[in-house]
Scaffold this motif. Structure first.
Motif, short mmCIF file in Angstrom:
data_model
loop_
_atom_site.label_atom_id
_atom_site.label_comp_id
_atom_site.label_asym_id
_atom_site.label_seq_id
_atom_site.Cartn_x
_atom_site.Cartn_y
_atom_site.Cartn_z
N VAL A 1 48.60 -29.81 -16.19
CA VAL A 1 48.87 -28.31 -15.53
C VAL A 1 50.59 -28.20 -15.60
O VAL A 1 51.22 -27.15 -15.92
CB VAL A 1 48.23 -28.10 -14.28
CG1 VAL A 1 48.86 -26.62 -13.77
CG2 VAL A 1 46.84 -28.04 -14.52
N ARG A 2 51.18 -29.33 -15.07
CA ARG A 2 52.51 -29.30 -14.74
C ARG A 2 53.44 -29.00 -16.13
O ARG A 2 53.28 -29.34 -17.27
CB ARG A 2 53.17 -30.66 -14.44
CG ARG A 2 54.54 -30.73 -13.86
CD ARG A 2 54.90 -32.12 -13.22
NE ARG A 2 54.05 -32.25 -11.83
CZ ARG A 2 53.38 -33.33 -12.07
NH1 ARG A 2 52.85 -34.26 -13.08
NH2 ARG A 2 52.61 -33.68 -10.92
N GLY A 3 54.22 -27.79 -15.77
CA GLY A 3 55.19 -27.40 -16.88
C GLY A 3 54.65 -26.43 -17.94
O GLY A 3 55.36 -25.90 -18.86
N LYS A 4 53.42 -25.94 -17.52
CA LYS A 4 52.80 -25.11 -18.40
C LYS A 4 52.45 -23.59 -17.84
O LYS A 4 52.23 -23.38 -16.67
CB LYS A 4 51.44 -25.87 -19.04
CG LYS A 4 51.69 -26.90 -19.92
CD LYS A 4 50.47 -27.52 -20.30
CE LYS A 4 50.43 -28.94 -21.14
NZ LYS A 4 49.26 -29.60 -21.37
N MET A 5 52.13 -22.79 -18.86
CA MET A 5 51.88 -21.53 -18.30
C MET A 5 50.31 -21.43 -17.85
O MET A 5 49.57 -21.92 -18.38
CB MET A 5 51.76 -20.36 -19.34
CG MET A 5 51.51 -18.90 -19.08
SD MET A 5 52.59 -17.98 -18.06
CE MET A 5 53.92 -18.00 -19.23
#
Length: 291
Positions: A238-242
């Motif tokens: 999840v980290r850094g993503k839309m």
């Protein structure tokens, strides 16, 4: 039918840290510490614990405090009760996952005397406070006659009812940093009953989402491994993503397949626990994303 009774012990009620550390240094593995006693006393009655010395820290005033600073964050003394913690507006406002975790523990009567430090020192995998402390970046201050050290909460638990504490050491403080601006946190506990029951599964999520992009996320799980633990693999997804519904579903699937190893016991099957990890992780991610 024989009835178990407590093994006789010597009771100590120190009134200062200096006195406490002297007692622990002298008796070490022969001593057990209590604050509220809600975890320790039943073990004494069942002879799960049979110490020669019981050391009550509830009378040490310097351990009963809750301080908040905009730079250093929240500091919680070892003798502060759960009821005092949940009554603090700063906890409810800035650390909602911690507030939700504390109010999930047992009943009001228990929380009137129990402590959050006692909850983590008991070190059961289902401890309701632990997942929240994991996602909030908590640290544990430990003291002995030889000095003090500070341990990240991720390193504090070493097994079922086991911690990094040495025989002459005591946890004196929990330290929780100031949450990042714009971050959210939440804790969910799944139980058979709404009160007085141990969690079948506990899940905490904290994170910061900007313009739909996940800038930071932490997921903490309870009752699904030998210790409370972070779901690192799900976090990486999840980290850094839309943030999308599809991505959240993928992360929830990852948490329940790669980030936990639940057992089957009298409260739930391993399969059921995995499914609840999926559900609670998904709900938590949606909450921090505002979906």
């Amino acid at each position: 039918m024989s009835v178990k009774t407590m093994k006789p012990f010597e009771y100590h009620a120190p009134h200062s840290m200096e006195e406490l550390l002297e007692i622990l240094n002298e008796y070490q593995e022969r001593a057990v510490i209590i604050a509220g006693g809600t975890d320790v006393v039943p073990k004494l009655k069942g002879r799960v614990l049979s110490p020669e010395h019981v050391v009550d820290i509830s009378g040490i005033r310097e351990l009963s405090y809750l301080n908040y600073d905009e730079k250093e964050g929240l500091k919680i003394g070892a003798a502060l009760t759960l009821k005092q913690l949940e009554a603090a507006e700063v906890v409810k406002e800035k650390y909602p996952a911690l507030y939700q975790g504390c109010t999930s523990i047992a009943s009001t009567q228990i929380r009137n005397v129990a402590t959050i430090v006692g909850n983590i020192c008991n070190a059961v995998p289902s401890a309701d406070s632990a997942p929240s402390l994991l996602v909030l970046g908590a640290k544990v201050k430990i003291e002995s006659s030889e000095g003090e050290r500070v341990v990240p909460i991720e390193e504090f638990f070493t097994g079922v009812c086991k911690t990094v504490l040495k025989r002459n050491e005591v946890v004196t403080e929990l330290q929780i940093p100031v949450p990042e601006k714009g971050s959210r946190s939440v804790y969910y506990s799944h139980t058979a009953r709404r009160a007085l029951d141990l969690a079948m599964v506990g899940a905490a999520v904290s994170g910061r989402v900007e313009n739909g992009v996940c800038k930071e996320v932490r997921i903490g799980l309870g009752a699904v491994a030998v210790t409370p633990k972070r779901a690192y693999e799900a976090e990486k997804l999840v980290r850094g993503k839309m943030i999308t519904e599809e991505l959240i579903d993928q992360a929830a699937d990852c948490a329940c397949t790669k980030d936990c190893s639940p057992i089957t016991d009298m409260r739930a099957t391993s399969e059921y626990r995995r499914e609840m990890v999926r559900v609670l992780t998904r709900n938590g991610l949606k909450e921090i994303a505002g979906l």
